[in-house]
Design an enzyme around this catalytic site. Structure first.
Site, PDB file in Angstrom:
ATOM      1  N   CYS A  60      -7.896   6.266  -2.511  1.00 64.93           N
ATOM      2  CA  CYS A  60      -8.730   7.355  -2.007  1.00 64.93           C
ATOM      3  C   CYS A  60     -10.074   6.808  -1.531  1.00 64.93           C
ATOM      4  O   CYS A  60     -10.375   5.636  -1.686  1.00 64.93           O
ATOM      5  CB  CYS A  60      -8.943   8.395  -3.092  1.00 64.93           C
ATOM      6  N   ALA A  63     -12.077   4.970  -4.033  1.00 62.96           N
ATOM      7  CA  ALA A  63     -11.587   3.610  -4.237  1.00 62.96           C
ATOM      8  C   ALA A  63     -12.148   2.676  -3.166  1.00 62.96           C
ATOM      9  O   ALA A  63     -12.515   1.536  -3.441  1.00 62.96           O
ATOM     10  CB  ALA A  63     -10.065   3.568  -4.216  1.00 62.96           C
ATOM     11  N   ARG A  94     -10.341  -5.254  -9.916  1.00 65.79           N
ATOM     12  CA  ARG A  94     -10.215  -6.001  -8.668  1.00 65.79           C
ATOM     13  C   ARG A  94     -10.662  -7.451  -8.812  1.00 65.79           C
ATOM     14  O   ARG A  94     -10.569  -8.225  -7.893  1.00 65.79           O
ATOM     15  CB  ARG A  94     -11.002  -5.288  -7.563  1.00 65.79           C
ATOM     16  N   HIS A 193     -14.417   3.119   2.969  1.00 67.65           N
ATOM     17  CA  HIS A 193     -15.117   1.943   3.494  1.00 67.65           C
ATOM     18  C   HIS A 193     -16.154   2.370   4.522  1.00 67.65           C
ATOM     19  O   HIS A 193     -17.273   1.908   4.519  1.00 67.65           O
ATOM     20  CB  HIS A 193     -14.143   0.984   4.191  1.00 67.65           C
TER      21      HIS A 193
END
Lengths: 489, 70
Positions: A60, A63, A94, A193
């Site tokens: 999403c 994220a 991550r 992003h």
């Protein structure tokens, strides 16, 4: 074994057979056989909403913003504003490595959350957010800034996090960035992003314009390298060895001070184009900083990229690049000599995020392996345009592939290795297919640069030629013939 | 009226980026590309057309400008 286009198309039609007509029509647009003649033309439909009812591996917007772009900035505190789960289940998963003392001057692996309760949904969470900022200031006075990463409910109830950020930022005298990255925005993490890049532009770059730094003609910034397993470090040493000065790392092992220096560099080097092209475009237009894509997976691509980067600078850098390439050739040639015989001719299927399905192909090909299928979770049309020349004709290409489709493709294509994410990992391992988790390198890494290639080659061999793959059938279920042979032999 | 960013790629071709749609496409045709006149109707590789109010000089690329669907 390689397939021709008709065979690949037949495979696609066969797999799509189970869907209802409408779903079939939709999914058809996302799957294709690569056509190298059609370079530059439209390949598959990408960046569309996933089909309801199918299993997708997408993430999403939260994220994309907190997990990818903002999270690795180590000296800032990133508050997961909303219920506790989003932050907790994505905490440190991550593996963005960093140097520093966690909890004192770096906060990368910690989870800060406002832990929304019913009361906060009903009465709003702005007061709680101000309290959190005060608490952070008391407990972690060495932090250099705060980012507020909104989770879904914050957007749904209409909290004014911008106002809180403004008031509290003035009060504590540090940068506070409100990020409107509620998970429901957009079709995948890709929009996260974009939102994160826009906030970097508005709250970090715009406010640091008067800042002056000492510059050299060789200043560069590494953009879109999140230092997964130490990737940015193994890239950075190469750039420094060819004589460049790395001023900023966006954002793996990065600091807010580095980001503020961003616009002063001579060249921005982008590794993950999908997640950070936005800020590079902005810096190009506003500050006149050119950008260049590069790829440090596998020796062939490393050499190509180092030459490409050096060509932008003067002859001293170009000469040094050649020296570095010659030096590392002695390091990687024995690795290829060792692992190529073990891996040659093996087939690989990839399904990763927005960059690696095309970037890692070179590294596999250096080991003599063949890519039989590749696809992205959240790429856009331009990523597919860039992928076409990288893979062979008739290679299967899939966009936002569903769990069912990927499983069927793997059954038919019979790859020797699959590289995808953790959601696919255990399914394929249970199917008896060797698997590498290519998002965070399966707890290994780094894979960037010449040093990373050594680890990459070892990992692929370790996975593919692992003796466990012969042991999947229980001894009492093995055909009797084999047993007789053992007794006689 | 979306904002579009026109950019010159390394190979000299123009590309168009539409932030709102997060779409990047090559520009296949541009109506005016002369020293004193630049802009007009532009056609993208996916077939869509946009109209940019013609400028009286060559712009410094990359540049973000207003465009409307043509």
């Amino acid at each position: 074994m390689s397939m021709d286009k008709a065979e690949t198309q037949a495979l696609i039609s066969e797999v799509l057979e189970v869907y209802p007509d409408k779903a079939k029509k939709d999914r058809q647009k996302h799957l294709t056989a690569n056509d190298t003649d059609a370079a530059g033309k439209k390949c598959v439909t990408a960046n569309r909403k996933s089909l309801p009812g199918v299993m997708t591996a997408r993430g999403c917007a939260y994220a994309g913003s907190k997990g990818v772009v903002w999270g690795p900035i180590k000296d800032m505190i990133h508050i997961s504003h909303g219920p506790v789960g989003c932050g907790q289940y994505s905490r440190a998963g991550r593996r963005n490595y960093y140097t520093g003392t966690t909890g004192v001057n770096s906060f990368g692996t910690m989870n800060f959350t406002s832990d929304f309760q019913e009361r906060d949904i009903v009465f709003g969470g702005d007061k709680k957010l101000s309290t959190i900022v005060d608490e952070i200031e008391t407990l972690f006075p060495l932090h250099k800034g705060i980012s507020i990463q909104s989770e879904c409910p914050v957007g749904l109830i209409g909290d004014d996090i911008e106002a809180v950020a403004k008031v509290k930022g003035k009060e504590i005298g540090k940068t506070i960035v409100p990020v409107r990255c509620e998970g429901f925005r957009g079709v995948s993490q890709s929009l996260g992003h974009h939102i994160a890049n826009d906030t970097l532009r508005d709250y970090v770059l715009d406010k640091s314009e008067e800042k002056e730094i000492e510059t050299t003609p060789y200043d560069v910034a590494i953009i879109g390298d999140y230092n997964i397993g130490g990737d940015a470090w193994s890239s950075r040493i190469l750039l420094e060895e060819i004589g460049l000065r790395v001023v900023a790392q966006w954002s793996g092992d990065g600091t807010i001070a580095e980001l503020e220096n961003g616009p002063k560099v001579k060249l921005n080097l982008i590794h993950c184009y999908r997640s950070m092209n936005y800020i590079s475009r902005h810096m190009e237009e506003k500050y006149g900083v050119p950008w260049m894509e590069y790829n440090l997976f596998g020796p062939t691509k490393c050499e190509e990229s180092l030459r490409k980067i050096a060509a932008f600078f003067d002859e001293t850098i170009q000469a040094k690049a050649e020296e570095v390439i010659a030096k590392y050739r002695q390091q990687w040639e024995p690795i290829v000599a060792k692992y190529k015989p073990l891996l040659e001719g093996k087939k690989v299927m990839l399904y990763v995020g927005g960059l690696r399905p095309r970037h890692v192909i070179g590294a596999y090909e250096d080991l003599g392996m063949e890519i039989v299928g590749t696809g992205y979770e959240f790429a856009h049309n331009d990523d597919y345009t860039k992928t076409i020349p990288e893979v062979k004709d008739a290679t299967l290409i899939y966009d936002d592939v569903t769990g069912y489709e990927l499983e069927k493709f793997a059954e038919q294509l019979k790859p020797d290795l699959i590289g995808a994410g953790v959601k696919e990992k255990y399914i394929f391992q249970k199917m008896g297919v060797p698997f590498r988790q290519m998002h965070s390198w399966d707890y290994s890494g780094p894979y960037h640069g010449f040093d990373g290639f050594a680890i990459f080659a070892r990992d692929m061999d370790m996975t593919l030629n692992n003796p466990c793959w012969d042991k999947l059938t229980a001894p009492w279920k093995k055909p009797a013939v084999e047993e007789a042979m053992v007794v006689n032999g | 009226m979306p904002n579009v960013m026109i950019r010159k790629e390394a190979d000299g071709a123009l590309s168009c980026y539409i932030a709102k749609k997060d779409l990047e496409e090559a520009v296949v045709a541009i109506e005016f590309d002369e020293p004193e006149r630049w802009g007009g109707e532009i056609e993208l590789a996916d077939g869509t057309c946009y109209y940019i109010e013609p400028l009286s000089e060559q712009p410094q690329l990359p540049k973000t400008m207003r465009a409307r669907r043509a």
